[in-house]
Each structure stands twice: as C-alpha cells, then as structure tokens.
Design a protein around this motif. Structure first.
Motif, mmCIF file in Angstrom:
data_model
loop_
_atom_site.group_PDB
_atom_site.id
_atom_site.type_symbol
_atom_site.label_atom_id
_atom_site.label_comp_id
_atom_site.label_asym_id
_atom_site.label_seq_id
_atom_site.Cartn_x
_atom_site.Cartn_y
_atom_site.Cartn_z
ATOM 1 N N SER A 4 0.843 -1.187 0.000
ATOM 2 C CA SER A 4 0.000 0.000 0.000
ATOM 3 C C SER A 4 0.879 1.238 0.000
ATOM 4 N N LYS A 27 -1.813 -1.143 -3.826
ATOM 5 C CA LYS A 27 -2.937 -0.308 -3.425
ATOM 6 C C LYS A 27 -2.411 1.116 -3.284
ATOM 7 N N SER A 29 -3.263 5.389 -2.641
ATOM 8 C CA SER A 29 -4.214 6.376 -2.135
ATOM 9 C C SER A 29 -4.008 7.722 -2.807
ATOM 10 N N ASP A 45 -5.006 -0.569 -7.252
ATOM 11 C CA ASP A 45 -6.265 -0.514 -6.513
ATOM 12 C C ASP A 45 -6.409 0.863 -5.872
ATOM 13 N N TYR A 47 -7.772 4.126 -3.662
ATOM 14 C CA TYR A 47 -8.416 4.440 -2.384
ATOM 15 C C TYR A 47 -8.372 5.952 -2.164
ATOM 16 N N ILE A 49 -8.135 8.565 0.483
ATOM 17 C CA ILE A 49 -7.758 8.702 1.892
ATOM 18 C C ILE A 49 -7.250 10.119 2.127
ATOM 19 N N ALA A 59 -13.105 6.428 4.445
ATOM 20 C CA ALA A 59 -11.910 5.726 3.958
ATOM 21 C C ALA A 59 -12.111 4.214 4.066
ATOM 22 N N ASP A 60 -11.777 3.503 3.009
ATOM 23 C CA ASP A 60 -11.947 2.056 2.943
ATOM 24 C C ASP A 60 -10.816 1.368 3.712
ATOM 25 N N PHE A 63 -7.528 -0.710 2.405
ATOM 26 C CA PHE A 63 -6.200 -0.173 2.078
ATOM 27 C C PHE A 63 -5.130 -0.735 3.007
#
Length: 271
Positions: A4, A27, A29, A45, A47, A49, A59-60, A63
C-alpha cells in the motif's frame, strides 16, 4: 507482496507502476477523487484517503490489508501548525497499521530535518526542534514516533531536493538577482534514484534503518542554478559575492555502504 502506497503523487505514482510491473499487488491512495480512475486505469487498486489530521470517515479499511506500507505524505509547508499537524497524521496512520497485517513501513522523509550548521551532516545529526524549517521539525517528530513503535518495523529515507522529468531545478530561481549563499552546495536526488532505492530496501528487507539519500555531486548554487536556467533558455539568476565557504553538506555514505548503492544520476549537473 501486497504493497500500500499512501500518497500516489509525483513520486508515489511512478513508484506504484514500477512495483506493479515487478509483480506486486499495489494499493494506492489519493486525496483527489478525480484521480481514482487514473489509478484504476494503471492497475493500481484506488483508495480515497485524506488525513485532516485523522482519516476521513469514508476511507476504505481495505487499504490497510497489506504486507508493506510506503508512507509518502508531505509535511505540508503551507500549514502554520505543521509541527503539531503532521505528527497527528502519522499517529492516525500508526493506529491503522497496528490493527493490520502490515509489519514493515517505509517512511519518505527529507533532509530538511537537519539544522543549518556548517560541515558534513550524517543520519545522527538531527536535533528535535532545531531543523531550519518547521516542516523539518515536524518530520523529526514523525520519524521518532514511527521508529519507536514496536508493533512493526520502519525504515526512514531522507531524500534531498527532488528533481527529474517535469520538475526541473532551472525554473526555481530563474531571473532572480543578488541571491545569498551562492557557495552553498545543493543536496539533490533524481526521482529515478529515489524509486530504485525504495525498491532495493524492499527487495533486501532492510528494516530499522535511517538513510540520507542525496547524490554524490554537490555543486554550489552559484554554478548549478545558472547552468540549469541556461539549459532551459531562461534568464540566469545572479548571486552575491561572498567569502563564506563552509556550508552544510548531507552525507550519503551510509546508503552507499549499507546498500552498496550506485546512483543512476550521481551528479545533478549531468542533466
């Protein structure tokens, strides 16, 4: 690995693409909802944030389901309270990491953590509250919080002034007159080297370390900036005549010794 990257901007996005190409699941952000589709289009992926300084409520948490976190958020030069704000951001991240599978964090810091004192500075020469700018003090505190956390391992990379591609140093001082500190050496690093260093830290699982990451070459400002402006066809800056020679120079010796690292761009003058 599942990696991430908190902060897919000028450095984080190309880093994400290169790590993805090496076979990692990435992942990424962003604080800009419009960039989510860009990340998705690059097989990253996406996100949304935002740390203000705690995480946005929507926020998912997916992550944080990763093996490694690359923490790449700026300290925020425009904030009057950055010395309080940025450490709170880092504390919010730590709380998420502690509840996740992440066991390794790479923190992108800066050589702005050092005081403005003459001579060569190494990784051991930071003093809390004594950096030149408030952003440097904020980063010192952020580094300390991360390195003292026992639930995961951290490595800190203190990058010098970033350049490369659309970020060309020749634009910074073009046309300015009678500038101070012309004999001061620059402490820069190319984006490609930043990415290669991060890759090597990951590949060799180098944890619990702090590294300065600046090039071998440290030309003085009065030589470097006029040359860069000329290369772009811009008006050259001028510097005052001065006798001072002893300025701060950031050492990269630990990086070269520990990682046996060879720079792709060892001297900013080469560009």
């Amino acid at each position: 690995m599942i990696i991430s990257i908190l902060g897919c901007g000028w450095l984080g996005l190309p880093l994400a693409e290169i790590l993805r190409n090496k076979g990692h699941i990435i992942k990424g952000s962003t604080t800009d909802p419009d960039k989510l589709e860009i990340l998705k289009g690059k097989q990253i992926d996406p996100y949304f944030i935002n740390l203000e300084p705690t995480l946005n409520e929507d926020a998912d948490d997916g992550f944080w389901d990763a093996d490694l976190l690359i923490l790449n958020i700026p300290a925020g030069r425009r904030r009057d309270n950055v010395e309080e704000f940025h450490p709170k951001q880092i504390a919010a991240v730590i709380e998420k990491v502690k509840k996740s599978p992440i066991d390794f964090v790479i923190f992108v810091s800066s050589t702005s953590v050092y005081p403005e004192r003459p001579g060569v500075v190494t990784e051991n020469d930071t003093v809390a509250g004594k950096a030149v700018r408030s952003t440097g003090n904020a980063l010192i505190e952020a580094e300390s919080i991360l390195m003292s956390e026992s639930s995961f391992k951290t490595t800190v990379l203190r990058f010098g002034g970033l350049y490369g591609y659309d970020r060309h140093p020749g634009r910074y001082m073009s046309g300015r007159k009678n500038l101070d500190k012309g004999n001061a050496p620059i402490n820069f690093i190319h984006r490609d080297d930043c990415i290669q260093i991060i890759q090597q830290v990951i590949d060799e699982n180098i944890t619990g370390e702090v590294f300065n990451a600046v090039t071998d070459g440290h030309p003085p400002k009065k030589l470097f900036y006029p040359a860069m402006a000329e290369a772009l066809g811009l008006e050259k800056p001028t510097f005052k005549d001065e006798d001072i020679e002893d300025y701060k120079l950031v050492s990269n010796q630990k990086l070269k010794d520990k990682l046996n690292y060879e720079f792709k761009y060892p001297n900013p003058m080469d560009i």
